[in-house]
Design a protein around this motif. Structure first.
Motif, PDB file in Angstrom:
ATOM      1  N   GLY A  53       0.804  -1.228   0.000  1.00 49.52           N
ATOM      2  CA  GLY A  53       0.000   0.000   0.000  1.00 49.52           C
ATOM      3  C   GLY A  53       0.828   1.265   0.000  1.00 49.52           C
ATOM      4  O   GLY A  53       0.282   2.365   0.032  1.00 49.52           O
ATOM      5  N   LEU A  54       2.157   1.112  -0.071  1.00 52.22           N
ATOM      6  CA  LEU A  54       3.050   2.270  -0.064  1.00 52.22           C
ATOM      7  C   LEU A  54       3.530   2.584  -1.481  1.00 52.22           C
ATOM      8  O   LEU A  54       3.643   1.684  -2.315  1.00 52.22           O
ATOM      9  N   PRO A  55       3.851   3.842  -1.761  1.00 52.60           N
ATOM     10  CA  PRO A  55       4.432   4.185  -3.059  1.00 52.60           C
ATOM     11  C   PRO A  55       5.853   3.654  -3.170  1.00 52.60           C
ATOM     12  O   PRO A  55       6.451   3.202  -2.186  1.00 52.60           O
ATOM     13  N   VAL A  56       6.385   3.701  -4.378  1.00 51.08           N
ATOM     14  CA  VAL A  56       7.741   3.225  -4.668  1.00 51.08           C
ATOM     15  C   VAL A  56       8.589   4.407  -5.102  1.00 51.08           C
ATOM     16  O   VAL A  56       8.116   5.290  -5.823  1.00 51.08           O
ATOM     17  N   LEU A  57       9.838   4.416  -4.658  1.00 48.45           N
ATOM     18  CA  LEU A  57      10.780   5.474  -5.032  1.00 48.45           C
ATOM     19  C   LEU A  57      11.835   4.893  -5.960  1.00 48.45           C
ATOM     20  O   LEU A  57      12.472   3.879  -5.647  1.00 48.45           O
ATOM     21  N   GLU A  58      12.021   5.550  -7.104  1.00 46.95           N
ATOM     22  CA  GLU A  58      13.084   5.189  -8.042  1.00 46.95           C
ATOM     23  C   GLU A  58      14.002   6.393  -8.196  1.00 46.95           C
ATOM     24  O   GLU A  58      13.526   7.504  -8.431  1.00 46.95           O
ATOM     25  N   VAL A  59      15.294   6.161  -8.060  1.00 42.33           N
ATOM     26  CA  VAL A  59      16.266   7.247  -8.182  1.00 42.33           C
ATOM     27  C   VAL A  59      17.226   6.917  -9.328  1.00 42.33           C
ATOM     28  O   VAL A  59      17.792   5.831  -9.383  1.00 42.33           O
ATOM     29  N   GLY A  60      17.372   7.866 -10.250  1.00 43.61           N
ATOM     30  CA  GLY A  60      18.229   7.648 -11.409  1.00 43.61           C
ATOM     31  C   GLY A  60      17.589   6.769 -12.459  1.00 43.61           C
ATOM     32  O   GLY A  60      18.206   5.793 -12.915  1.00 43.61           O
ATOM     33  N   PRO A  61      16.358   7.077 -12.895  1.00 42.13           N
ATOM     34  CA  PRO A  61      15.666   6.217 -13.863  1.00 42.13           C
ATOM     35  C   PRO A  61      16.206   6.285 -15.283  1.00 42.13           C
ATOM     36  O   PRO A  61      15.909   5.414 -16.100  1.00 42.13           O
ATOM     37  N   MET A 117       6.980  15.719  -0.334  1.00 44.41           N
ATOM     38  CA  MET A 117       7.012  14.274  -0.087  1.00 44.41           C
ATOM     39  C   MET A 117       8.261  13.847   0.687  1.00 44.41           C
ATOM     40  O   MET A 117       8.523  12.656   0.823  1.00 44.41           O
ATOM     41  N   ARG A 118       9.002  14.805   1.223  1.00 47.14           N
ATOM     42  CA  ARG A 118      10.280  14.466   1.869  1.00 47.14           C
ATOM     43  C   ARG A 118      10.101  13.542   3.066  1.00 47.14           C
ATOM     44  O   ARG A 118      11.009  12.779   3.414  1.00 47.14           O
ATOM     45  N   ASP A 119       8.934  13.601   3.727  1.00 52.10           N
ATOM     46  CA  ASP A 119       8.701  12.748   4.902  1.00 52.10           C
ATOM     47  C   ASP A 119       7.871  11.519   4.578  1.00 52.10           C
ATOM     48  O   ASP A 119       7.455  10.792   5.496  1.00 52.10           O
ATOM     49  N   ALA A 120       7.626  11.271   3.297  1.00 49.84           N
ATOM     50  CA  ALA A 120       6.800  10.127   2.899  1.00 49.84           C
ATOM     51  C   ALA A 120       7.538   8.812   3.154  1.00 49.84           C
ATOM     52  O   ALA A 120       8.765   8.754   3.136  1.00 49.84           O
ATOM     53  N   ARG A 121       6.760   7.752   3.380  1.00 50.58           N
ATOM     54  CA  ARG A 121       7.300   6.406   3.510  1.00 50.58           C
ATOM     55  C   ARG A 121       7.065   5.675   2.191  1.00 50.58           C
ATOM     56  O   ARG A 121       5.971   5.724   1.633  1.00 50.58           O
ATOM     57  N   PHE A 122       8.093   4.996   1.722  1.00 49.91           N
ATOM     58  CA  PHE A 122       8.010   4.239   0.489  1.00 49.91           C
ATOM     59  C   PHE A 122       8.172   2.754   0.794  1.00 49.91           C
ATOM     60  O   PHE A 122       8.785   2.378   1.794  1.00 49.91           O
ATOM     61  N   ASP A 123       7.642   1.920  -0.070  1.00 48.33           N
ATOM     62  CA  ASP A 123       7.765   0.470   0.116  1.00 48.33           C
ATOM     63  C   ASP A 123       9.212   0.020  -0.012  1.00 48.33           C
ATOM     64  O   ASP A 123       9.707  -0.803   0.762  1.00 48.33           O
ATOM     65  N   CYS A 124       9.908   0.547  -1.027  1.00 49.84           N
ATOM     66  CA  CYS A 124      11.278   0.164  -1.316  1.00 49.84           C
ATOM     67  C   CYS A 124      11.871   1.230  -2.225  1.00 49.84           C
ATOM     68  O   CYS A 124      11.166   2.141  -2.664  1.00 49.84           O
ATOM     69  N   VAL A 125      13.153   1.097  -2.514  1.00 55.15           N
ATOM     70  CA  VAL A 125      13.821   2.050  -3.403  1.00 55.15           C
ATOM     71  C   VAL A 125      14.566   1.273  -4.480  1.00 55.15           C
ATOM     72  O   VAL A 125      15.280   0.306  -4.190  1.00 55.15           O
ATOM     73  N   VAL A 126      14.409   1.718  -5.723  1.00 55.93           N
ATOM     74  CA  VAL A 126      15.119   1.151  -6.870  1.00 55.93           C
ATOM     75  C   VAL A 126      16.102   2.224  -7.342  1.00 55.93           C
ATOM     76  O   VAL A 126      15.697   3.306  -7.748  1.00 55.93           O
ATOM     77  N   SER A 127      17.394   1.922  -7.276  1.00 55.34           N
ATOM     78  CA  SER A 127      18.416   2.940  -7.546  1.00 55.34           C
ATOM     79  C   SER A 127      19.275   2.584  -8.754  1.00 55.34           C
ATOM     80  O   SER A 127      19.909   1.525  -8.794  1.00 55.34           O
ATOM     81  N   GLY A 128      19.301   3.510  -9.698  1.00 56.00           N
ATOM     82  CA  GLY A 128      20.171   3.380 -10.860  1.00 56.00           C
ATOM     83  C   GLY A 128      21.279   4.406 -10.877  1.00 56.00           C
ATOM     84  O   GLY A 128      21.949   4.599 -11.901  1.00 56.00           O
ATOM     85  N   VAL A 129      21.483   5.098  -9.763  1.00 59.24           N
ATOM     86  CA  VAL A 129      22.528   6.118  -9.669  1.00 59.24           C
ATOM     87  C   VAL A 129      23.908   5.451  -9.769  1.00 59.24           C
ATOM     88  O   VAL A 129      24.168   4.449  -9.086  1.00 59.24           O
ATOM     89  N   PRO A 130      24.804   5.973 -10.610  1.00 48.98           N
ATOM     90  CA  PRO A 130      26.135   5.365 -10.781  1.00 48.98           C
ATOM     91  C   PRO A 130      27.048   5.679  -9.592  1.00 48.98           C
ATOM     92  O   PRO A 130      27.908   6.562  -9.653  1.00 48.98           O
ATOM     93  N   LEU A 131      26.883   4.930  -8.513  1.00 50.96           N
ATOM     94  CA  LEU A 131      27.560   5.262  -7.258  1.00 50.96           C
ATOM     95  C   LEU A 131      29.077   5.184  -7.348  1.00 50.96           C
ATOM     96  O   LEU A 131      29.777   5.881  -6.602  1.00 50.96           O
ATOM     97  N   LEU A 132      29.603   4.346  -8.232  1.00 50.69           N
ATOM     98  CA  LEU A 132      31.064   4.212  -8.309  1.00 50.69           C
ATOM     99  C   LEU A 132      31.745   5.493  -8.769  1.00 50.69           C
ATOM    100  O   LEU A 132      32.961   5.624  -8.646  1.00 50.69           O
ATOM    101  N   ASN A 133      30.970   6.440  -9.275  1.00 49.73           N
ATOM    102  CA  ASN A 133      31.537   7.733  -9.686  1.00 49.73           C
ATOM    103  C   ASN A 133      31.759   8.677  -8.511  1.00 49.73           C
ATOM    104  O   ASN A 133      32.259   9.784  -8.706  1.00 49.73           O
ATOM    105  N   PHE A 134      31.377   8.240  -7.295  1.00 48.70           N
ATOM    106  CA  PHE A 134      31.414   9.134  -6.139  1.00 48.70           C
ATOM    107  C   PHE A 134      32.228   8.517  -5.003  1.00 48.70           C
ATOM    108  O   PHE A 134      32.356   7.291  -4.915  1.00 48.70           O
TER     109      PHE A 134
END
Length: 200
Positions: A53-61, A117-134
């Motif tokens: 019942g929670l929304p989903v957060l995707e970062v770096g789509p 939406m900064r305080d929203a709760r999400f079910d899960c997070v799907v991340s495509g951010v290229p973390l190795l660049n940081f």
């Protein structure tokens, strides 16, 4: 009128051109010169619990390959929030995924990007951010910012092209689990899961 197969090929080619252009313009913000494969996208989307019942957060789509897989998993467009840094990709996503909450912003500053939406709760997070660049410190801070938005025990799934977890264990309050190695991706990719242990 173009045949369905030809149309799909044209759309895929268009996505790859957009991705390549994004990589040329901002190589640190785009992890690969071509989009994630549909096989990888389905694996990443499989972590979603549509019964929560929670929304989903995707970062770096990026161009939305994983976005499409999340929607096919059964998530309503209005329950999907995507945060994308590239203006060109944002415009592409808004055209191709009407109803999805496409936010132009920095995944490393989600409080500002998510706004109301900064305080929203999400079910899960799907991340495509290229973390190795940081640097590692920024990766750990990024993960912490994701984990605080989901229930304890629910996952963040992260794609990477390196052999090891892009967020190493032992730097914070999270667990690291190898999820999948996918050869049918160019380049071959690793998926990792991160969780915050449920409190007793």
């Amino acid at each position: 009128m173009a045949a369905p197969g030809l149309r799909r090929f044209a759309e895929k080619f268009d996505d790859e051109l957009k991705f390549f252009k994004g990589w040329i313009d901002k190589p640190k913000a785009v992890g690969s010169i071509i989009p994630t494969s549909s096989v990888t996208a389905r694996r990443m989307a499989s972590i979603v619990d549509t019964a929560s019942g929670l929304p989903v957060l995707e970062v770096g789509p990026g161009t939305g390959v994983i976005t499409k897989a999340i929607l096919r998993q059964g998530v309503k467009p209005s329950d999907l929030y995507t945060v994308e840094y590239s203006h060109d990709f944002v415009m592409h996503l808004r055209r191709n995924y009407p109803g999805v909450n496409v936010i132009e912003g920095d995944g490393f500053n989600l409080d500002e990007a998510l706004g109301d939406m900064r305080d929203a709760r999400f079910d899960c997070v799907v991340s495509g951010v290229p973390l190795l660049n940081f640097p590692i410190a920024r990766r750990v801070a990024y993960l912490d910012g994701l984990l605080k938005r989901i229930p304890c025990g629910r996952p963040v799934v992260q794609i990477t092209y390196g052999p090891k977890s892009p967020v190493p264990p032992g730097f914070g309050d999270y667990t690291v689990e190898h999820f999948h190695f996918i050869l049918r991706n160019i380049p071959p990719t690793q998926l990792w899961l991160y969780r915050r242990a449920a409190r007793n």
